[in-house]
Design a protein around this motif. Structure first.
Motif, PDB file in Angstrom:
ATOM      1  N   ASP A 198       0.826  -1.213   0.000  1.00 34.75           N
ATOM      2  CA  ASP A 198       0.000   0.000   0.000  1.00 34.75           C
ATOM      3  C   ASP A 198       0.861   1.265   0.000  1.00 34.75           C
ATOM      4  O   ASP A 198       0.388   2.347   0.319  1.00 34.75           O
ATOM      5  N   VAL A 199       2.132   1.118  -0.352  1.00 31.25           N
ATOM      6  CA  VAL A 199       3.045   2.273  -0.355  1.00 31.25           C
ATOM      7  C   VAL A 199       3.158   2.862  -1.766  1.00 31.25           C
ATOM      8  O   VAL A 199       3.317   2.138  -2.743  1.00 31.25           O
ATOM      9  N   LEU A 200       3.055   4.201  -1.810  1.00 28.83           N
ATOM     10  CA  LEU A 200       3.287   4.928  -3.049  1.00 28.83           C
ATOM     11  C   LEU A 200       4.339   5.983  -2.738  1.00 28.83           C
ATOM     12  O   LEU A 200       4.245   6.665  -1.705  1.00 28.83           O
ATOM     13  N   THR A 201       5.334   6.111  -3.569  1.00 27.82           N
ATOM     14  CA  THR A 201       6.361   7.127  -3.300  1.00 27.82           C
ATOM     15  C   THR A 201       7.004   7.587  -4.599  1.00 27.82           C
ATOM     16  O   THR A 201       6.934   6.893  -5.624  1.00 27.82           O
ATOM     17  N   TYR A 202       7.575   8.783  -4.560  1.00 30.86           N
ATOM     18  CA  TYR A 202       8.426   9.268  -5.643  1.00 30.86           C
ATOM     19  C   TYR A 202       9.838   9.419  -5.092  1.00 30.86           C
ATOM     20  O   TYR A 202      10.024  10.052  -4.038  1.00 30.86           O
ATOM     21  N   GLU A 203      10.793   8.862  -5.807  1.00 33.85           N
ATOM     22  CA  GLU A 203      12.189   8.953  -5.395  1.00 33.85           C
ATOM     23  C   GLU A 203      12.930   9.905  -6.340  1.00 33.85           C
ATOM     24  O   GLU A 203      12.652   9.929  -7.542  1.00 33.85           O
ATOM     25  N   LEU A 204      13.845  10.658  -5.786  1.00 31.36           N
ATOM     26  CA  LEU A 204      14.736  11.523  -6.577  1.00 31.36           C
ATOM     27  C   LEU A 204      16.169  11.027  -6.418  1.00 31.36           C
ATOM     28  O   LEU A 204      16.597  10.738  -5.297  1.00 31.36           O
ATOM     29  N   ILE A 205      16.867  10.879  -7.527  1.00 28.13           N
ATOM     30  CA  ILE A 205      18.305  10.646  -7.477  1.00 28.13           C
ATOM     31  C   ILE A 205      18.925  11.660  -8.432  1.00 28.13           C
ATOM     32  O   ILE A 205      18.597  11.678  -9.620  1.00 28.13           O
ATOM     33  N   ALA A 206      19.765  12.529  -7.887  1.00 21.62           N
ATOM     34  CA  ALA A 206      20.339  13.588  -8.714  1.00 21.62           C
ATOM     35  C   ALA A 206      21.846  13.469  -8.718  1.00 21.62           C
ATOM     36  O   ALA A 206      22.449  13.232  -7.666  1.00 21.62           O
ATOM     37  N   ASN A 207      22.441  13.584  -9.881  1.00 23.59           N
ATOM     38  CA  ASN A 207      23.905  13.582  -9.958  1.00 23.59           C
ATOM     39  C   ASN A 207      24.374  14.760 -10.802  1.00 23.59           C
ATOM     40  O   ASN A 207      23.837  15.020 -11.877  1.00 23.59           O
ATOM     41  N   THR A 208      25.349  15.491 -10.249  1.00 23.73           N
ATOM     42  CA  THR A 208      25.903  16.667 -10.916  1.00 23.73           C
ATOM     43  C   THR A 208      27.412  16.488 -11.027  1.00 23.73           C
ATOM     44  O   THR A 208      28.059  16.194 -10.018  1.00 23.73           O
ATOM     45  N   PRO A 209      27.984  16.654 -12.231  1.00 24.75           N
ATOM     46  CA  PRO A 209      29.445  16.549 -12.335  1.00 24.75           C
ATOM     47  C   PRO A 209      30.136  17.654 -11.540  1.00 24.75           C
ATOM     48  O   PRO A 209      29.747  18.822 -11.634  1.00 24.75           O
ATOM     49  N   VAL A 210      31.123  17.264 -10.768  1.00 22.65           N
ATOM     50  CA  VAL A 210      31.947  18.241 -10.045  1.00 22.65           C
ATOM     51  C   VAL A 210      33.208  18.488 -10.869  1.00 22.65           C
ATOM     52  O   VAL A 210      33.577  19.629 -11.146  1.00 22.65           O
ATOM     53  N   ASP A 211      33.847  17.399 -11.228  1.00 25.84           N
ATOM     54  CA  ASP A 211      34.961  17.423 -12.179  1.00 25.84           C
ATOM     55  C   ASP A 211      34.713  16.275 -13.139  1.00 25.84           C
ATOM     56  O   ASP A 211      33.778  15.491 -12.943  1.00 25.84           O
ATOM     57  N   ASP A 212      35.539  16.152 -14.150  1.00 28.53           N
ATOM     58  CA  ASP A 212      35.334  15.094 -15.149  1.00 28.53           C
ATOM     59  C   ASP A 212      35.566  13.731 -14.483  1.00 28.53           C
ATOM     60  O   ASP A 212      36.680  13.441 -14.046  1.00 28.53           O
ATOM     61  N   GLY A 213      34.505  12.929 -14.365  1.00 30.03           N
ATOM     62  CA  GLY A 213      34.641  11.635 -13.707  1.00 30.03           C
ATOM     63  C   GLY A 213      34.299  11.662 -12.219  1.00 30.03           C
ATOM     64  O   GLY A 213      34.412  10.643 -11.548  1.00 30.03           O
ATOM     65  N   VAL A 214      33.880  12.821 -11.708  1.00 29.27           N
ATOM     66  CA  VAL A 214      33.490  12.935 -10.293  1.00 29.27           C
ATOM     67  C   VAL A 214      32.073  13.508 -10.236  1.00 29.27           C
ATOM     68  O   VAL A 214      31.785  14.530 -10.852  1.00 29.27           O
ATOM     69  N   SER A 215      31.183  12.816  -9.506  1.00 33.32           N
ATOM     70  CA  SER A 215      29.779  13.250  -9.432  1.00 33.32           C
ATOM     71  C   SER A 215      29.385  13.507  -7.988  1.00 33.32           C
ATOM     72  O   SER A 215      29.789  12.775  -7.095  1.00 33.32           O
ATOM     73  N   LYS A 216      28.558  14.541  -7.796  1.00 36.39           N
ATOM     74  CA  LYS A 216      27.959  14.785  -6.480  1.00 36.39           C
ATOM     75  C   LYS A 216      26.525  14.281  -6.550  1.00 36.39           C
ATOM     76  O   LYS A 216      25.831  14.499  -7.553  1.00 36.39           O
ATOM     77  N   VAL A 217      26.082  13.606  -5.485  1.00 30.55           N
ATOM     78  CA  VAL A 217      24.806  12.887  -5.558  1.00 30.55           C
ATOM     79  C   VAL A 217      23.890  13.243  -4.391  1.00 30.55           C
ATOM     80  O   VAL A 217      24.344  13.379  -3.248  1.00 30.55           O
ATOM     81  N   TRP A 218      22.589  13.390  -4.703  1.00 25.59           N
ATOM     82  CA  TRP A 218      21.553  13.639  -3.697  1.00 25.59           C
ATOM     83  C   TRP A 218      20.435  12.613  -3.892  1.00 25.59           C
ATOM     84  O   TRP A 218      20.240  12.091  -4.998  1.00 25.59           O
ATOM     85  N   HIS A 219      19.679  12.405  -2.815  1.00 27.75           N
ATOM     86  CA  HIS A 219      18.620  11.409  -2.855  1.00 27.75           C
ATOM     87  C   HIS A 219      17.476  11.867  -1.945  1.00 27.75           C
ATOM     88  O   HIS A 219      17.708  12.476  -0.901  1.00 27.75           O
ATOM     89  N   GLY A 220      16.232  11.557  -2.337  1.00 30.66           N
ATOM     90  CA  GLY A 220      15.098  11.876  -1.466  1.00 30.66           C
ATOM     91  C   GLY A 220      13.847  11.159  -1.925  1.00 30.66           C
ATOM     92  O   GLY A 220      13.792  10.634  -3.046  1.00 30.66           O
ATOM     93  N   CYS A 221      12.823  11.103  -1.033  1.00 36.15           N
ATOM     94  CA  CYS A 221      11.515  10.533  -1.406  1.00 36.15           C
ATOM     95  C   CYS A 221      10.410  11.414  -0.854  1.00 36.15           C
ATOM     96  O   CYS A 221      10.524  11.924   0.273  1.00 36.15           O
ATOM     97  N   ILE A 222       9.338  11.586  -1.631  1.00 35.75           N
ATOM     98  CA  ILE A 222       8.118  12.188  -1.090  1.00 35.75           C
ATOM     99  C   ILE A 222       7.047  11.100  -1.059  1.00 35.75           C
ATOM    100  O   ILE A 222       6.973  10.247  -1.954  1.00 35.75           O
ATOM    101  N   SER A 223       6.231  11.129   0.014  1.00 37.67           N
ATOM    102  CA  SER A 223       5.212  10.087   0.194  1.00 37.67           C
ATOM    103  C   SER A 223       3.947  10.724   0.756  1.00 37.67           C
ATOM    104  O   SER A 223       4.022  11.711   1.493  1.00 37.67           O
ATOM    105  N   PRO A 224       2.777  10.150   0.445  1.00 46.99           N
ATOM    106  CA  PRO A 224       1.527  10.763   0.907  1.00 46.99           C
ATOM    107  C   PRO A 224       1.220  10.440   2.368  1.00 46.99           C
ATOM    108  O   PRO A 224       1.628   9.396   2.878  1.00 46.99           O
TER     109      PRO A 224
END
Ligand code: FES
Ligand SMILES: [Fe+2]
Length: 362
Positions: A237-263
């Protein structure tokens, strides 16, 4: 770690698109010095509430606009004037467009050549997003937005800041075509699978029995450009939206964020709903951490030995290359790829699985 050139993605070192550069709440502590795409930037919120992102270094003598905490103009809270910012060294004032519009004790007009580049920035779903384009210019598409973010019945995410990883975005995006890892890595072997390319959007639809949740899991996951993944997921009975974001910091290096929203369970959000939403986010993070651990220790897959048991990795890589190519060539890549791709040994999602995404891409 490998570079964009080694993956043969195109002429650019960094991809164009919308990228998270901060969580909005971080700006409550004042201007920030941030580094992405091998460049330093000054990020701050103006008095009007508008968020502004400029090249970091003052054209006068090269001072970083937002890296000083001890200069008196910073300590006295006088650095921001309206939506402009003053350099902490000699007080030159840069407006939101990056132009110098005041030099202390210098009457007359300010030199036009003293201006800095100001980058397109949006505040979306609690995130500060910038448009980066190695060729410059205005955004070619909009950042994603979930209607549920503005619904008072949904608990908003507080992002997990996962930091910098020595991994190229290519390896992260490979996950979209990766039907075969869902069993071994996540304990949820997929029973149906489909990828779709729609211009700058890359969709994955899949589902199957999930060992840890002890029920069926159905997901529709999509990238909007190269740095922002959203995933709508249903299990039990779970519904959720997940976010995974990656942004290049340098060539070959990524910064990453994560989150979920739920009702929430009822009409208004209770403490129990917040605790439940945080628990869902922690569970999703645990699943994602299994990918992370593999990415952290693997050697770069500069080539994929693609088998019939794999999803369309190479098509996914072609899709990714549109963000590294000249603007004039994007249309050709999109035209070649647009459409649905099916796995040779797995069925496409049925109508019930497709119900999950009704209204998502309208
Ligand atoms: S270095 Fe910025 S005003 Fe002098
Ligand atoms: Fe995964």
């Amino acid at each position: 770690m490998a570079t964009s050139k080694e993956y043969r993605l195109g002429p650019a070192t960094f991809p164009r698109g919308w990228f998270i550069v901060a969580e909005a709440s971080e700006l409550d502590r004042g201007p920030m010095a941030v580094r992405y795409f091998g460049q330093d930037f000054a990020l701050y919120r103006g008095a009007s509430g508008k968020v502004i992102m400029l090249d970091a270094y003052c054209t006068h003598m090269g001072t970083h606009l937002t890296a000083s905490s001890s200069a008196m103009i910073v300590q006295n809270n006088q650095q921001i004037e309206g939506d402009s910012i003053r350099c902490p060294y000699h007080g030159w004032r840069f407006n939101a467009a990056g132009a110098v519009d005041d030099i202390p004790n210098l009457p007359g007009p300010c030199p036009k050549v003293a201006g800095l580049t100001s980058y397109p920035v949006r505040e979306v779903m609690g995130c500060i997003m910038m448009w980066f384009d190695p060729e410059g210019g205005e955004p070619l598409f909009e950042p994603p937005f979930l209607q549920e973010w503005d619904n008072p019945r949904w608990v908003r995410w507080q992002l997990d800041h996962l930091g910098e990883l020595n991994i190229h975005g290519q390896e992260i995006i490979d996950n979209m075509a990766d039907a075969a890892h869902l069993g071994p890595t996540h304990g949820a072997p997929c029973e149906w699978f489909e990828n779709e390319f729609r211009d700058h959007i890359y969709i994955q639809r899949q589902g199957g029995y999930h060992q840890a949740y002890d029920c069926m899991l159905t997901t529709t996951t999509w990238y909007t450009g190269p740095g922002l993944l959203l995933s709508k997921q249903q299990f039990g009975d779970v519904l959720t939206y997940e976010l995974i974001a990656n942004t290049p910091v340098d060539d070959g290096v990524s910064k990453v964020w994560h989150g979920c929203i739920s009702p929430a369970a009822g009409e208004t959000i209770t403490d129990a709903d917040i605790a439940n939403a945080r628990e869902i986010q922690a569970g999703a993070l645990q699943a994602f951490s299994a990918d992370f651990e593999i990415w952290k220790h693997k050697r770069p897959a500069l080539r994929v030995m693609q088998m019939a048991s794999d999803g369309p990795f190479l098509k996914g890589r072609k899709w990714f290359s549109q963000f590294y190519t000249e603007k004039s060539k994007i249309g050709d890549i999109q035209q070649q790829l647009n459409g649905n791709y099916h796995h040779q040994h797995l069925p496409a999602p049925d109508d019930k699985a497709r119900q999950l995404e009704v209204g998502l891409f309208d």
